[in-house]
Enzyme design. Structure first.
Site, PDB file in Angstrom:
ATOM      1  N   GLU A 108       0.825  -1.218   0.000  1.00  0.00           N
ATOM      2  CA  GLU A 108       0.000   0.000   0.000  1.00  0.00           C
ATOM      3  C   GLU A 108       0.851   1.257   0.000  1.00  0.00           C
ATOM      4  O   GLU A 108       0.463   2.268  -0.580  1.00  0.00           O
ATOM      5  CB  GLU A 108      -0.910   0.032   1.235  1.00  0.00           C
ATOM      6  CG  GLU A 108      -1.997  -1.019   1.258  1.00  0.00           C
ATOM      7  CD  GLU A 108      -2.754  -1.015   2.580  1.00  0.00           C
ATOM      8  OE1 GLU A 108      -2.543  -0.088   3.396  1.00  0.00           O
ATOM      9  OE2 GLU A 108      -3.541  -1.941   2.793  1.00  0.00           O
ATOM     10  N   HIS A 113       9.120  -1.112   3.852  1.00  0.00           N
ATOM     11  CA  HIS A 113       8.822  -1.301   5.280  1.00  0.00           C
ATOM     12  C   HIS A 113       8.767  -2.782   5.577  1.00  0.00           C
ATOM     13  O   HIS A 113       8.277  -3.576   4.771  1.00  0.00           O
ATOM     14  CB  HIS A 113       7.525  -0.617   5.695  1.00  0.00           C
ATOM     15  CG  HIS A 113       6.350  -0.889   4.809  1.00  0.00           C
ATOM     16  ND1 HIS A 113       6.204  -0.302   3.572  1.00  0.00           N
ATOM     17  CD2 HIS A 113       5.261  -1.687   4.969  1.00  0.00           C
ATOM     18  CE1 HIS A 113       5.082  -0.710   3.013  1.00  0.00           C
ATOM     19  NE2 HIS A 113       4.496  -1.570   3.836  1.00  0.00           N
TER      20      HIS A 113
HETATM   21  P1  5GP Z   1       1.676  -2.618   3.109  1.00  0.00           P
HETATM   22  O1  5GP Z   1       0.369  -3.156   2.644  1.00  0.00           O
HETATM   23  O2  5GP Z   1       2.160  -1.483   2.243  1.00  0.00           O
HETATM   24  O3  5GP Z   1       2.702  -3.681   3.308  1.00  0.00           O
HETATM   25  O4  5GP Z   1       1.425  -2.049   4.567  1.00  0.00           O
HETATM   26  C1  5GP Z   1       1.221  -0.706   4.849  1.00  0.00           C
HETATM   27  C2  5GP Z   1       0.881  -0.617   6.315  1.00  0.00           C
HETATM   28  O5  5GP Z   1       0.963   0.746   6.698  1.00  0.00           O
HETATM   29  C3  5GP Z   1      -0.522  -1.089   6.679  1.00  0.00           C
HETATM   30  O6  5GP Z   1      -0.413  -2.138   7.640  1.00  0.00           O
HETATM   31  C4  5GP Z   1      -1.210   0.150   7.235  1.00  0.00           C
HETATM   32  O7  5GP Z   1      -2.058  -0.122   8.316  1.00  0.00           O
HETATM   33  C5  5GP Z   1      -0.021   1.012   7.649  1.00  0.00           C
HETATM   34  N1  5GP Z   1      -0.261   2.446   7.602  1.00  0.00           N
HETATM   35  C6  5GP Z   1      -0.807   3.145   6.575  1.00  0.00           C
HETATM   36  N2  5GP Z   1      -0.847   4.456   6.870  1.00  0.00           N
HETATM   37  C7  5GP Z   1      -0.294   4.580   8.107  1.00  0.00           C
HETATM   38  C8  5GP Z   1      -0.050   5.707   8.950  1.00  0.00           C
HETATM   39  O8  5GP Z   1      -0.340   6.851   8.630  1.00  0.00           O
HETATM   40  N3  5GP Z   1       0.527   5.446  10.155  1.00  0.00           N
HETATM   41  C9  5GP Z   1       0.869   4.185  10.537  1.00  0.00           C
HETATM   42  N4  5GP Z   1       1.421   4.045  11.744  1.00  0.00           N
HETATM   43  N5  5GP Z   1       0.654   3.098   9.775  1.00  0.00           N
HETATM   44  C10 5GP Z   1       0.081   3.301   8.569  1.00  0.00           C
END
Ligand code: 5GP
Length: 128
Positions: A108, A113
């Site tokens: 996302e 990360h």
């Molecule tokens: P991905 O799907 O990219 O591996 O995970 C992105 C993660 O970022 C998700 O688990 C989502 O909950 C987290 N996330 C998105 N926006 C924010 C934010 O503004 N603050 C924090 N602490 N986490 C976020």
């Protein structure tokens, strides 16, 4: 901002949410920080412990990071992941790390990360 990396053109969106967190424009619930990495609690936790660890630099993905980042930053980032796991005493009973890259993995946020999950039995590795 676009960066030429070897034969591949990687595009880093400097307005992504984690870039804003790194710049201090958006708050986070910080768990750990050093010269190489920032760790903070996920805003939408999928386990009792759900921490995100991000490198301090403009890297979209693991492929981008490992191809382009200086060795000191790569080492420092992975040391930070291990540090957080140790500091939270996750070695026993165990934990999971995960990094999504690209559309098939539902990445996302386009800043590398690593998720650290813990605090319960985590079940099978992938939901089928
Ligand atoms: P991905 O799907 O990219 O591996 O995970 C992105 C993660 O970022 C998700 O688990 C989502 O909950 C987290 N996330 C998105 N926006 C924010 C934010 O503004 N603050 C924090 N602490 N986490 C976020």
């Amino acid at each position: 901002m676009e960066k030429e990396r070897g034969s591949k053109l990687m595009i880093y969106d400097s307005e992504n949410i984690f870039a804003k967190i790194l710049r201090g424009e958006i708050a986070c619930d910080k768990v750990y920080e050093d010269d190489f990495a920032l760790a903070f609690n996920d805003i939408n936790p999928q386990a009792p412990i759900h921490i995100l660890v991000i490198p301090k630099g403009d890297y979209v993905s693991m492929a981008d990071f490992t191809a382009s980042a200086p060795a000191e930053l790569i080492a420092g980032f992975f040391r930070a992941v291990g540090h957080v796991a140790r500091a939270l005493e996750l070695e026993q009973p165990g934990y999971r790390i995960l990094a999504n890259s690209g559309a098939n993995a539902h990445q996302e946020v386009p800043h590398l990360h690593i998720h650290i999950f813990g605090g319960k039995k985590l079940g099978p590795m992938l939901v089928r």
